[in-house]
Write a protein that holds these residues in place. Structure first.
Motif, PDB file in Angstrom:
ATOM      1  N   GLY A 386      17.949  37.718  34.599  1.00  0.00           N
ATOM      2  CA  GLY A 386      18.867  37.688  35.669  1.00  0.00           C
ATOM      3  C   GLY A 386      20.148  37.626  35.257  1.00  0.00           C
ATOM      4  N   TRP A 387      21.234  37.692  36.130  1.00  0.00           N
ATOM      5  CA  TRP A 387      22.840  37.718  36.096  1.00  0.00           C
ATOM      6  C   TRP A 387      23.356  36.521  35.895  1.00  0.00           C
ATOM      7  CZ3 TRP A 387      24.192  42.560  34.419  1.00  0.00           C
ATOM      8  CH2 TRP A 387      23.376  43.711  34.693  1.00  0.00           C
ATOM      9  N   TYR A 388      24.095  36.136  34.884  1.00  0.00           N
ATOM     10  CA  TYR A 388      25.211  35.437  34.981  1.00  0.00           C
ATOM     11  C   TYR A 388      26.477  35.682  35.571  1.00  0.00           C
ATOM     12  CZ  TYR A 388      22.892  31.924  31.444  1.00  0.00           C
ATOM     13  OH  TYR A 388      21.865  30.879  30.808  1.00  0.00           O
ATOM     14  N   SER A 389      26.793  35.161  36.887  1.00  0.00           N
ATOM     15  CA  SER A 389      27.895  35.359  37.355  1.00  0.00           C
ATOM     16  C   SER A 389      29.115  34.357  36.957  1.00  0.00           C
ATOM     17  CB  SER A 389      27.686  35.616  38.792  1.00  0.00           C
ATOM     18  OG  SER A 389      28.729  36.237  39.486  1.00  0.00           O
ATOM     19  N   MET A 390      30.117  34.908  36.265  1.00  0.00           N
ATOM     20  CA  MET A 390      30.873  33.825  35.826  1.00  0.00           C
ATOM     21  C   MET A 390      32.302  34.209  35.755  1.00  0.00           C
ATOM     22  SD  MET A 390      29.192  34.487  31.972  1.00  0.00           S
ATOM     23  CE  MET A 390      29.976  32.915  31.223  1.00  0.00           C
ATOM     24  N   THR A 391      33.117  33.166  35.412  1.00  0.00           N
ATOM     25  CA  THR A 391      34.637  33.392  35.336  1.00  0.00           C
ATOM     26  C   THR A 391      34.765  33.440  33.876  1.00  0.00           C
ATOM     27  OG1 THR A 391      35.011  30.984  35.575  1.00  0.00           O
ATOM     28  CG2 THR A 391      35.256  32.332  37.460  1.00  0.00           C
ATOM     29  N   ASP A 392      36.013  33.919  33.240  1.00  0.00           N
ATOM     30  CA  ASP A 392      36.296  33.792  31.852  1.00  0.00           C
ATOM     31  C   ASP A 392      36.113  32.341  31.499  1.00  0.00           C
ATOM     32  OD1 ASP A 392      36.897  36.214  31.200  1.00  0.00           O
ATOM     33  OD2 ASP A 392      39.188  36.118  31.536  1.00  0.00           O
ATOM     34  N   GLU A 393      36.587  31.314  32.177  1.00  0.00           N
ATOM     35  CA  GLU A 393      36.540  29.993  31.456  1.00  0.00           C
ATOM     36  C   GLU A 393      35.118  29.332  31.940  1.00  0.00           C
ATOM     37  OE1 GLU A 393      38.346  31.365  34.027  1.00  0.00           O
ATOM     38  OE2 GLU A 393      38.537  30.140  35.584  1.00  0.00           O
ATOM     39  N   ASN A 394      34.326  30.100  32.595  1.00  0.00           N
ATOM     40  CA  ASN A 394      32.933  29.642  32.904  1.00  0.00           C
ATOM     41  C   ASN A 394      32.872  28.232  33.869  1.00  0.00           C
ATOM     42  OD1 ASN A 394      30.190  29.881  32.835  1.00  0.00           O
ATOM     43  ND2 ASN A 394      29.726  28.846  30.892  1.00  0.00           N
ATOM     44  N   TRP A 395      33.574  28.249  34.831  1.00  0.00           N
ATOM     45  CA  TRP A 395      33.765  27.318  35.808  1.00  0.00           C
ATOM     46  C   TRP A 395      33.434  28.098  37.339  1.00  0.00           C
ATOM     47  CZ3 TRP A 395      37.420  22.581  35.831  1.00  0.00           C
ATOM     48  CH2 TRP A 395      37.349  21.636  34.599  1.00  0.00           C
ATOM     49  N   PRO A 396      32.667  27.237  38.137  1.00  0.00           N
ATOM     50  CA  PRO A 396      32.355  27.970  39.267  1.00  0.00           C
ATOM     51  C   PRO A 396      33.740  28.233  40.179  1.00  0.00           C
ATOM     52  CG  PRO A 396      31.999  25.711  39.658  1.00  0.00           C
ATOM     53  CD  PRO A 396      32.441  25.782  37.980  1.00  0.00           C
ATOM     54  N   LEU A 397      33.705  29.125  41.249  1.00  0.00           N
ATOM     55  CA  LEU A 397      34.711  29.184  42.211  1.00  0.00           C
ATOM     56  C   LEU A 397      33.995  28.821  43.699  1.00  0.00           C
ATOM     57  CD1 LEU A 397      36.175  32.740  41.219  1.00  0.00           C
ATOM     58  CD2 LEU A 397      37.166  30.514  41.165  1.00  0.00           C
ATOM     59  N   ILE A 398      34.702  27.672  44.100  1.00  0.00           N
ATOM     60  CA  ILE A 398      34.094  27.046  45.371  1.00  0.00           C
ATOM     61  C   ILE A 398      35.341  26.818  46.459  1.00  0.00           C
ATOM     62  CG2 ILE A 398      33.148  25.179  46.402  1.00  0.00           C
ATOM     63  CD1 ILE A 398      31.732  25.026  43.401  1.00  0.00           C
ATOM     64  N   GLY A 399      35.480  27.082  47.392  1.00  0.00           N
ATOM     65  CA  GLY A 399      36.637  27.187  48.567  1.00  0.00           C
ATOM     66  C   GLY A 399      37.105  28.376  48.902  1.00  0.00           C
ATOM     67  N   PRO A 400      38.381  27.988  49.809  1.00  0.00           N
ATOM     68  CA  PRO A 400      38.929  29.242  50.351  1.00  0.00           C
ATOM     69  C   PRO A 400      38.894  30.531  49.511  1.00  0.00           C
ATOM     70  CG  PRO A 400      40.359  27.372  50.674  1.00  0.00           C
ATOM     71  CD  PRO A 400      39.379  26.809  49.611  1.00  0.00           C
ATOM     72  N   MET A 401      38.637  31.558  49.901  1.00  0.00           N
ATOM     73  CA  MET A 401      38.498  32.773  49.261  1.00  0.00           C
ATOM     74  C   MET A 401      39.831  33.792  49.461  1.00  0.00           C
ATOM     75  SD  MET A 401      35.191  35.409  49.149  1.00  0.00           S
ATOM     76  CE  MET A 401      35.631  36.359  50.791  1.00  0.00           C
ATOM     77  N   GLY A 402      40.769  33.297  50.455  1.00  0.00           N
ATOM     78  CA  GLY A 402      42.060  33.990  50.470  1.00  0.00           C
ATOM     79  C   GLY A 402      42.168  34.229  52.058  1.00  0.00           C
ATOM     80  N   PRO A 403      41.484  35.292  52.733  1.00  0.00           N
ATOM     81  CA  PRO A 403      41.689  35.368  54.210  1.00  0.00           C
ATOM     82  C   PRO A 403      41.676  34.164  54.776  1.00  0.00           C
ATOM     83  CG  PRO A 403      40.872  37.061  53.020  1.00  0.00           C
ATOM     84  CD  PRO A 403      40.739  36.173  52.112  1.00  0.00           C
ATOM     85  N   GLU A 404      42.295  33.701  55.902  1.00  0.00           N
ATOM     86  CA  GLU A 404      41.818  32.576  56.726  1.00  0.00           C
ATOM     87  C   GLU A 404      40.453  32.523  57.297  1.00  0.00           C
ATOM     88  OE1 GLU A 404      44.424  30.296  57.463  1.00  0.00           O
ATOM     89  OE2 GLU A 404      42.887  29.219  58.683  1.00  0.00           O
ATOM     90  N   GLY A 405      39.772  31.502  57.059  1.00  0.00           N
ATOM     91  CA  GLY A 405      38.431  31.336  57.511  1.00  0.00           C
ATOM     92  C   GLY A 405      37.434  32.085  56.463  1.00  0.00           C
ATOM     93  N   ALA A 406      37.824  32.512  55.341  1.00  0.00           N
ATOM     94  CA  ALA A 406      36.797  33.181  54.303  1.00  0.00           C
ATOM     95  C   ALA A 406      36.669  31.997  53.339  1.00  0.00           C
ATOM     96  CB  ALA A 406      37.155  34.394  53.917  1.00  0.00           C
ATOM     97  N   PHE A 407      35.284  31.763  52.877  1.00  0.00           N
ATOM     98  CA  PHE A 407      35.019  30.731  51.687  1.00  0.00           C
ATOM     99  C   PHE A 407      34.250  31.560  50.811  1.00  0.00           C
ATOM    100  CE2 PHE A 407      36.342  28.588  55.372  1.00  0.00           C
ATOM    101  CZ  PHE A 407      37.226  27.536  54.859  1.00  0.00           C
ATOM    102  N   MET A 408      34.132  30.785  49.454  1.00  0.00           N
ATOM    103  CA  MET A 408      33.282  31.274  48.578  1.00  0.00           C
ATOM    104  C   MET A 408      32.571  30.251  47.791  1.00  0.00           C
ATOM    105  SD  MET A 408      36.434  31.902  45.979  1.00  0.00           S
ATOM    106  CE  MET A 408      37.309  30.564  45.631  1.00  0.00           C
ATOM    107  N   ASN A 409      31.510  30.518  47.487  1.00  0.00           N
ATOM    108  CA  ASN A 409      30.778  29.651  46.405  1.00  0.00           C
ATOM    109  C   ASN A 409      29.916  30.281  45.724  1.00  0.00           C
ATOM    110  OD1 ASN A 409      29.367  27.414  45.572  1.00  0.00           O
ATOM    111  ND2 ASN A 409      28.467  26.751  47.493  1.00  0.00           N
TER     112      ASN A 409
END
Ligand SMILES: Cc1cc2nc3c(=O)[nH]c(=O)nc-3n(C[C@H](O)[C@H](O)[C@H](O)COP(=O)(O)OP(=O)(O)OC[C@H]3O[C@@H](n4cnc5c(N)ncnc54)[C@H](O)[C@@H]3O)c2cc1C
Length: 465
Positions: A386-409
């Motif tokens: 399967g796929w490791y979906s990752m950032t360069d620093e290998n920490w997750p992204l959790i919280g607001p995604m940008g547009p008001e009301g849009a979040f990411m986990n």
């Protein structure tokens, strides 16, 4: 409340408070903690397929609180606390066990690893790290029992070969040091997801099977979903992007460019009829790089083939192995996350036919009896990935995604199963506007503006599974 219309026996929902895109362990855990901690249940969970059927079905299902940074230690400790709470209240439905992580090396000088342990454990490091330098060390508790409740915490460092050989009889004779991380083991991720969904069944939460094809933002979010019965649109006040390796695609639908990429990782599992791996062996990671144990003529052939030459050269460390299926089971799992090449995620796994032989020969260096399987891996062997979906620093992204009301986990890399509870809890708190834990900033997009933190993270990301 969910507003819905029924057409042709297909329930069509037109609006909801929160839409979560992705019903892997991360999306499910987010819904679970929205309901559990904030009593928010007007939720629609959307996935193109069955729950837990994509990356979450490929997980090795291991967990540990070993990280070279105190923030990740705090985050995974919190997640393990939450897993323990579920295990406690469900009569251990999630099959949580704890024999730890055994990090193994042929080096006697482990200063770099000890430095990383100190970085992760901070002020408590001196209390939590125990050294065992003699052949008989009564203070060391070998991982005989799988029970998580009676297992010690902290880290045991074994520096005497007699003690190592007695405790880990299957390891190669050249092992000099074992770093035994005690708060680690495995769980059933599938049972965790099923338990959370079962709990949510008592709420008004709705599941929709269909592929999210587009999102427009105007007075909330309008999500176009392509399902078996055609296209439907739902409106949501807030959305949560928990689309795993496709989180970048979902973000792009709202013109957001997330700093994430995907790499493909593989594992094999097979029935260990040769009893090469003791059932009480902890999840074991061979830290040392190696040249794979090819026969001389195979090596010569590989060296002649430009595309395969790399296999005959130095390979990185971190090959891992563990028994699978509990003490009475017979299967073993082997993995080696050596692939660092970013690639576009696909729904079909791009499995490499050479991988089973590569990982078997690599793993046999630490557990030599695995050589019994050279050229004769059982036909029932399961090769998956399967796929490791990752950032360069290998920490997750959790919280607001940008547009008001849009979040990411998202960006849960190789730790999304163990971190699911803390990720879900954190994302739910952001969405509900509740009090946030101390590590919330570090896992949000805001960390990208903290140059010093980012530099530390890029350095510490290297060499961690
Ligand atoms: C080989 C391997 C071994 C691993 N081992 C471990 C381990 O030992 N321990 C550990 O903690 N973690 C491990 N992980 C990591 C862990 O499996 C993942 O981090 C975790 O499963 C990610 O969960 P997720 O819910 O974010 O993603 P997924 O499970 O991929 O869920 C995302 C969902 O989104 C859906 N989706 C995406 N796009 C759309 C769309 N447009 N419309 C509708 N639905 C969409 C997908 O269908 C999918 O079901 C491993 C991963 C791999 C690949």
């Amino acid at each position: 409340m969910v507003d819905f219309v029924l057409m042709d026996n297909v329930v069509k929902y037109s609006s909801c408070q929160i839409a979560i895109i992705g019903t892997g362990i991360v999306g499910i855990a987010t819904a679970y903690y929205l309901a559990k901690h904030h009593k928010v249940t007007d939720i629609v969970l959307i996935d193109r397929s069955q729950p837990m059927s994509f990356t979450s079905a490929q997980s090795g299902e291991n967990y540990r609180n070993w990280w070279p940074h105190p923030t990740m230690v705090a985050f995974t400790n919190r997640s393990i606390d939450l897993l323990e709470d579920i295990a406690n209240k469900s009569d251990n439905l999630i099959n949580m066990n704890r024999r730890g992580y055994s990090l193994v090396t042929r080096n006697t000088n482990i200063d770099e690893i000890v430095k990383q342990l100190h970085l992760g454990l901070g002020d408590s490091a001196d209390d939590l790290i125990r050294y065992h330098t003699s052949g008989a060390s009564p203070q060391y508790h070998p991982p005989v029992d799988p029970d998580w409740e009676s297992a010690p915490s902290g880290v045991d460092i074994l520096k005497h070969q007699d003690l190592i050989r007695r405790t880990f009889p299957s390891y190669a004779q050249d092992i000099q040091t074992v770093i035994h991380i005690r708060r680690g083991g495995d769980i059933s991720g599938q049972q965790l997801g099923a338990h959370m969904l079962e709990t949510l069944r008592e709420t008004e939460l709705i599941r929709i099977t269909g592929s999210v094809e587009g999102i427009e933002q105007s007075n909330g979010f309008h999500i176009s979903i392509k399902g078996a019965d055609g296209l439907q649109r739902i409106q949501a006040e807030k959305i949560i992007n928990a689309a795993g390796p496709f989180a970048g695609n979902i973000a792009k639908m709202l013109d957001v460019d997330l700093p994430i990429y995907n790499t493909f990782q593989q594992k094999i599992a097979f029935e260990d009829h040769a009893k090469a791996i003791p059932r009480d062996m902890p999840f074991s990671i061979d830290l040392d790089g190696q040249n794979i144990d090819w026969a001389d003529d195979d090596r010569a052939l590989l060296l002649k083939e430009p595309k395969l030459r790399w296999l005959a050269k130095a390979m990185p460390g971190s090959i891992h192995c563990r028994p699978d299926g509990g003490d009475k089971g017979k299967w073993v799992k082997l993995g080696w996350a050596y692939n660092e090449a970013p690639a576009t995620a696909t729904w079909e796994p791009p499995l490499d036919d050479y991988f089973p032989d590569i990982v078997l020969r690599g793993a046999a260096r630490l557990n030599p009896k695995l050589k019994d399987y050279y050229g004769q891996l059982p036909r029932t062997m399961h090769h998956y990935g399967g796929w490791y979906s990752m950032t360069d620093e290998n920490w997750p992204l959790i919280g607001p995604m940008g547009p008001e009301g849009a979040f990411m986990n998202c960006a849960q890399s190789g730790f999304g199963t163990m971190a699911a509870c803390a990720s879900g809890e954190l994302c739910a708190a952001w969405v509900a506007g509740a009090q946030l834990p101390s590590y919330s900033h570090a896992f949000s997009l805001a960390r990208k503006d903290d140059a010093a933190l980012m530099q530390t993270l890029r350095e510490s990301a290297r060499g961690v599974l």
